[in-house]
Design a protein around this motif. Structure first.
Motif, PDB file in Angstrom:
ATOM      1  N   ASP A  10       0.803  -1.220   0.000  1.00 53.81           N
ATOM      2  CA  ASP A  10       0.000   0.000   0.000  1.00 53.81           C
ATOM      3  C   ASP A  10       0.839   1.274   0.000  1.00 53.81           C
ATOM      4  O   ASP A  10       0.623   2.173  -0.810  1.00 53.81           O
ATOM      5  CB  ASP A  10      -0.950  -0.009   1.197  1.00 53.81           C
ATOM      6  CG  ASP A  10      -2.302   0.560   0.850  1.00 53.81           C
ATOM      7  OD1 ASP A  10      -2.713   0.437  -0.307  1.00 53.81           O
ATOM      8  OD2 ASP A  10      -2.942   1.146   1.728  1.00 53.81           O
ATOM      9  N   SER A  40       1.307   3.729  -3.257  1.00 47.15           N
ATOM     10  CA  SER A  40       0.809   5.086  -3.068  1.00 47.15           C
ATOM     11  C   SER A  40       1.880   6.123  -3.386  1.00 47.15           C
ATOM     12  O   SER A  40       1.606   7.131  -4.062  1.00 47.15           O
ATOM     13  CB  SER A  40       0.324   5.259  -1.623  1.00 47.15           C
ATOM     14  OG  SER A  40      -0.020   6.585  -1.358  1.00 47.15           O
ATOM     15  N   HIS A  60      -4.776   7.634  -0.539  1.00 43.97           N
ATOM     16  CA  HIS A  60      -4.608   7.347  -1.966  1.00 43.97           C
ATOM     17  C   HIS A  60      -5.271   8.416  -2.813  1.00 43.97           C
ATOM     18  O   HIS A  60      -6.124   9.176  -2.332  1.00 43.97           O
ATOM     19  CB  HIS A  60      -5.267   5.997  -2.310  1.00 43.97           C
ATOM     20  CG  HIS A  60      -4.538   4.812  -1.770  1.00 43.97           C
ATOM     21  ND1 HIS A  60      -3.300   4.430  -2.227  1.00 43.97           N
ATOM     22  CD2 HIS A  60      -4.870   3.923  -0.804  1.00 43.97           C
ATOM     23  CE1 HIS A  60      -2.904   3.362  -1.572  1.00 43.97           C
ATOM     24  NE2 HIS A  60      -3.830   3.033  -0.693  1.00 43.97           N
ATOM     25  N   PRO A 107       2.071   9.123   3.330  1.00 52.18           N
ATOM     26  CA  PRO A 107       1.211   7.929   3.229  1.00 52.18           C
ATOM     27  C   PRO A 107       0.264   7.768   4.418  1.00 52.18           C
ATOM     28  O   PRO A 107      -0.936   7.568   4.250  1.00 52.18           O
ATOM     29  CB  PRO A 107       2.218   6.778   3.149  1.00 52.18           C
ATOM     30  CG  PRO A 107       3.461   7.393   2.595  1.00 52.18           C
ATOM     31  CD  PRO A 107       3.487   8.785   3.136  1.00 52.18           C
TER      32      PRO A 107
END
Length: 430
Positions: free
Chosen positions: A236, A240, A417, A297
């Motif tokens: 992830d 991202s 995101h 993030p």
């Protein structure tokens, strides 16, 4: 500031001084994790690295995972996998022959393939289902559970469907991980019959589980919890960061041009940028730092919890207080950054500030004992993939869209995101 979420006192830290005090000066005191109901269900009772309470169990699990997967030496040993998957993605982009490409889908597939191979030994076929599971997993980790803060209102989580979604995702991931472990056990049986094998992370964890000479014993749930950490964290945040970097480069053509000049000069006509080239990629590294600053993030780090009473910057903080560090606010603090809301990689060219956890102005991966142990792993993928995409292709928006029209609205889970996928029309530069 101090807020109360139900019966739980929560200190929110939004300054460099506060972050340094929590993550360095009083790191050991704030090294615990609070008990949160949703993460606990998804990580087998917090038996993973990210949410496990501080103590000997957490130290052992983290140490084993770092040594066998995330150390600098191990990260370098996966170089051929990273380069092979990057070449495969670059070739796929080339085969589109100027049509619209969903670059987001390609990047998440690449990161998933890399992590599958280093952690599980092979790529698993039903990628779409697994991707959907990971997305649901990450979204649930970012959801506020009423029951974690007001226990007598736990029924609200059931009423809003949160309990049901969590149980469903936990069940499906558990079935997948059980299948992976059984496959490795059967493979090991074949090895005992004279076949050869190459150890991946699951093999190593199973070997530790079988080792009678160690005091620390791995349960099957521990193995599954570690795997879930590796996938959720590795896939992830890596995906991202690359997606946001490319989005900002498209929105800023002059910045893209500067980066393309750097990678083209260093490549010297070779078909691919390799990891050996990264030491000279100063502007590339600045682009990635600026991306992590502007699009952190995890805008708020996974909560810490004080293990004892402590005086923090003149305030008495009792044992059991949660601490949330707003690293996104620090990364956009106008007292620290010139024009903080603008994408300006040049700010890092003559700056020693890095994201490795030693400079508290930039903390996308946290710092201290509970800082993310996968920084080396993530950085290696980010640099290689970004360098090769901008080296090989010019990227335009569909329907002759203008760069400033690219949608950069966000969707929030535990990781932030882009709301819409990155759709581009690539053309070869050579």
């Amino acid at each position: 500031m101090l807020i109360h979420l139900g019966s739980v006192p929560v200190v929110v830290v939004s300054s460099v001084e506060g972050a340094r005090a929590v993550l360095k000066t009083h790191d050991l005191i704030f090294s615990n994790r609070p008990k949160l109901s949703i993460p606990a269900k998804l990580t087998y009772g917090a038996k993973d690295i990210g949410f496990a309470p501080y103590g000997e169990y957490w130290r052992q699990v983290k140490s084993i995972t770092v040594v066998h997967l995330l150390s600098r030496k191990r990260v370098r040993s996966f170089r051929s996998i990273r380069e092979r998957e990057t070449i495969s993605m670059i070739d796929m982009i080339g085969k589109t022959r100027g049509s619209v490409v969903d670059l987001s889908e390609m990047i998440i597939s690449l990161t998933n393939n890399i992590i599958c191979q280093v952690a599980l030994g092979r790529i698993y076929g039903d990628y779409k289902k697994f991707k959907e599971l990971l997305v649901a997993f990450q979204n649930l980790l970012g959801v506020m559970s009423v029951g974690s803060y007001i226990p007598w209102l736990s029924w609200v989580d059931w009423l809003r469907g949160l309990e049901g979604r969590t149980n469903k995702v936990a069940k499906e991931l558990n079935e997948f991980f059980d299948g992976v472990i059984e496959e490795h056990i059967n493979k090991n049986k074949m090895v005992n019959d004279g076949n050869e094998k190459e150890n991946d992370l699951v093999d190593i964890l199973l070997d530790i589980q079988r080792d009678d000479t160690t005091d620390f014993k791995f349960e099957r749930d521990t193995i599954k919890a570690v795997i879930s950490d590796v996938f959720s964290g590795g896939t992830d945040t890596t995906f991202s960061s690359i997606e946001w970097a490319l989005s900002e480069l498209i929105r800023h053509p002059k910045t893209m041009e500067k980066l393309q000049l750097e990678v083209t000069k260093i490549a010297q006509g070779r078909p691919m940028i390799t990891e050996d080239d990264m030491v000279n990629m100063h502007y590339l590294k600045a682009v990635l730092k600026e991306t992590l600053r502007l699009h952190t993030p995890l805008p708020i780090l996974v909560p810490h919890e004080s293990r004892q009473d402590v005086n923090l910057m003149g305030y008495d903080i009792p044992q059991g207080t949660q601490v949330m560090i707003n690293v996104s606010a620090i990364a956009r603090d106008p007292l620290l950054w010139d024009e903080p809301d603008k994408f300006k990689p040049e700010r890092f060219l003559n700056s020693s500030i890095d994201y490795k956890g030693f400079d508290f102005e930039l903390l996308p991966f946290g710092a201290g004992r509970r800082g993310c142990p996968g920084i080396e792993f993530t950085a290696a993928i980010n640099e290689l993939v970004l360098a090769n995409i901008v080296y090989k292709y010019d990227l335009a928006l569909p329907n002759d869209g203008r760069p400033e029209e690219l949608d950069i609205s966000e969707i929030v889970g535990i990781v932030v995101h882009k709301k819409s996928p990155l759709l581009v029309v690539p053309t070869s530069r050579f």
